[in-house]
Design a protein around this motif. Structure first.
Motif, PDB file in Angstrom:
ATOM      1  N   THR A  16      57.015 -98.752 -49.302  1.00 34.08           N
ATOM      2  CA  THR A  16      56.875-100.086 -49.888  1.00 34.08           C
ATOM      3  C   THR A  16      55.972-100.049 -51.113  1.00 34.08           C
ATOM      4  O   THR A  16      56.290-100.632 -52.156  1.00 34.08           O
ATOM      5  N   ILE A  17      54.851 -99.368 -50.990  1.00 35.31           N
ATOM      6  CA  ILE A  17      53.944 -99.248 -52.135  1.00 35.31           C
ATOM      7  C   ILE A  17      54.654 -98.553 -53.295  1.00 35.31           C
ATOM      8  O   ILE A  17      54.564 -99.002 -54.446  1.00 35.31           O
ATOM      9  N   ALA A  18      55.375 -97.482 -53.013  1.00 31.43           N
ATOM     10  CA  ALA A  18      56.072 -96.742 -54.075  1.00 31.43           C
ATOM     11  C   ALA A  18      57.098 -97.628 -54.786  1.00 31.43           C
ATOM     12  O   ALA A  18      57.138 -97.679 -56.030  1.00 31.43           O
ATOM     13  N   VAL A  19      57.912 -98.336 -54.022  1.00 33.65           N
ATOM     14  CA  VAL A  19      58.956 -99.181 -54.625  1.00 33.65           C
ATOM     15  C   VAL A  19      58.329-100.345 -55.385  1.00 33.65           C
ATOM     16  O   VAL A  19      58.701-100.621 -56.530  1.00 33.65           O
ATOM     17  N   GLU A  20      57.365-101.026 -54.772  1.00 30.32           N
ATOM     18  CA  GLU A  20      56.778-102.191 -55.433  1.00 30.32           C
ATOM     19  C   GLU A  20      55.958-101.796 -56.664  1.00 30.32           C
ATOM     20  O   GLU A  20      55.945-102.520 -57.650  1.00 30.32           O
ATOM     21  N   LEU A  21      55.308-100.652 -56.609  1.00 27.46           N
ATOM     22  CA  LEU A  21      54.599-100.170 -57.803  1.00 27.46           C
ATOM     23  C   LEU A  21      55.584 -99.851 -58.921  1.00 27.46           C
ATOM     24  O   LEU A  21      55.333-100.187 -60.084  1.00 27.46           O
ATOM     25  N   ILE A  36      47.119-101.734 -60.799  1.00 30.79           N
ATOM     26  CA  ILE A  36      47.851-100.858 -59.879  1.00 30.79           C
ATOM     27  C   ILE A  36      47.198-100.881 -58.500  1.00 30.79           C
ATOM     28  O   ILE A  36      47.878-100.969 -57.475  1.00 30.79           O
ATOM     29  N   LEU A  37      45.878-100.855 -58.476  1.00 25.65           N
ATOM     30  CA  LEU A  37      45.157-100.950 -57.209  1.00 25.65           C
ATOM     31  C   LEU A  37      45.418-102.295 -56.534  1.00 25.65           C
ATOM     32  O   LEU A  37      45.568-102.365 -55.309  1.00 25.65           O
ATOM     33  N   LEU A  41      46.779-102.745 -52.802  1.00 28.11           N
ATOM     34  CA  LEU A  41      46.006-103.464 -51.785  1.00 28.11           C
ATOM     35  C   LEU A  41      46.755-104.674 -51.232  1.00 28.11           C
ATOM     36  O   LEU A  41      46.659-104.974 -50.035  1.00 28.11           O
ATOM     37  N   VAL A  42      47.508-105.339 -52.082  1.00 24.91           N
ATOM     38  CA  VAL A  42      48.321-106.459 -51.608  1.00 24.91           C
ATOM     39  C   VAL A  42      49.315-105.960 -50.561  1.00 24.91           C
ATOM     40  O   VAL A  42      49.531-106.610 -49.528  1.00 24.91           O
ATOM     41  N   ASN A  43      49.882-104.799 -50.793  1.00 26.10           N
ATOM     42  CA  ASN A  43      50.835-104.251 -49.828  1.00 26.10           C
ATOM     43  C   ASN A  43      50.152-103.740 -48.567  1.00 26.10           C
ATOM     44  O   ASN A  43      50.718-103.836 -47.475  1.00 26.10           O
ATOM     45  N   VAL A  44      48.952-103.213 -48.699  1.00 23.05           N
ATOM     46  CA  VAL A  44      48.193-102.812 -47.505  1.00 23.05           C
ATOM     47  C   VAL A  44      47.900-104.044 -46.647  1.00 23.05           C
ATOM     48  O   VAL A  44      47.901-103.968 -45.418  1.00 23.05           O
TER      49      VAL A  44
END
Length: 123
Positions: A16-21, A36-37, A41-44
């Motif tokens: 999810t982090i990879a795709v959303e980034l 980027i952080l 963090l939003v995804n975490v």
């Protein structure tokens, strides 16, 4: 079972982090360590509860309810993420434009990627 759950949560979060980034960087020109952080963090914050709710829905509800549960969870996630991005977009130094669109597009891409990945695994 514990190993399965740990793997499910970790793989889901990392993908999810990879795709959303990727979406944030390519489509919304998100640049700089802080932004980027923020996306990470939003995804975490939102991914683990979303994964848990969808997993519990698949486990304890009839099969017909799986997709509606996923969609409701995704709508809640998009809402929370949009609210967070909007709160940062109000500050000029963050330069986040279209925070709601960022949340919707990034989450739709991540969700579709996950659906496609699960379909490919079941073949």
């Amino acid at each position: 079972m514990r190993d399965y759950l740990l793997e499910m949560f970790l793989v889901s979060l990392l993908l999810t982090i990879a795709v959303e980034l990727a979406v944030a960087i390519v489509c919304f020109a998100i640049r700089g360590k802080n932004k980027i952080l923020l996306v990470m963090l939003v995804n975490v914050l939102t991914n683990p509860p979303a994964v848990l709710l969808c997993w519990l829905g698949r486990r304890y509800l009839p099969n017909a309810a799986a997709l509606p549960v996923q969609l409701l969870v995704e709508i809640a996630v998009m809402t929370v993420e949009a609210w967070i991005y909007c709160s940062f977009a109000k500050k000029r130094q963050w330069e986040i434009t279209h925070p709601v669109r960022l949340s919707v597009v990034a989450n739709l891409c991540a969700w579709l990627f996950g659906v496609i990945l699960l379909e490919m695994r079941s073949l």
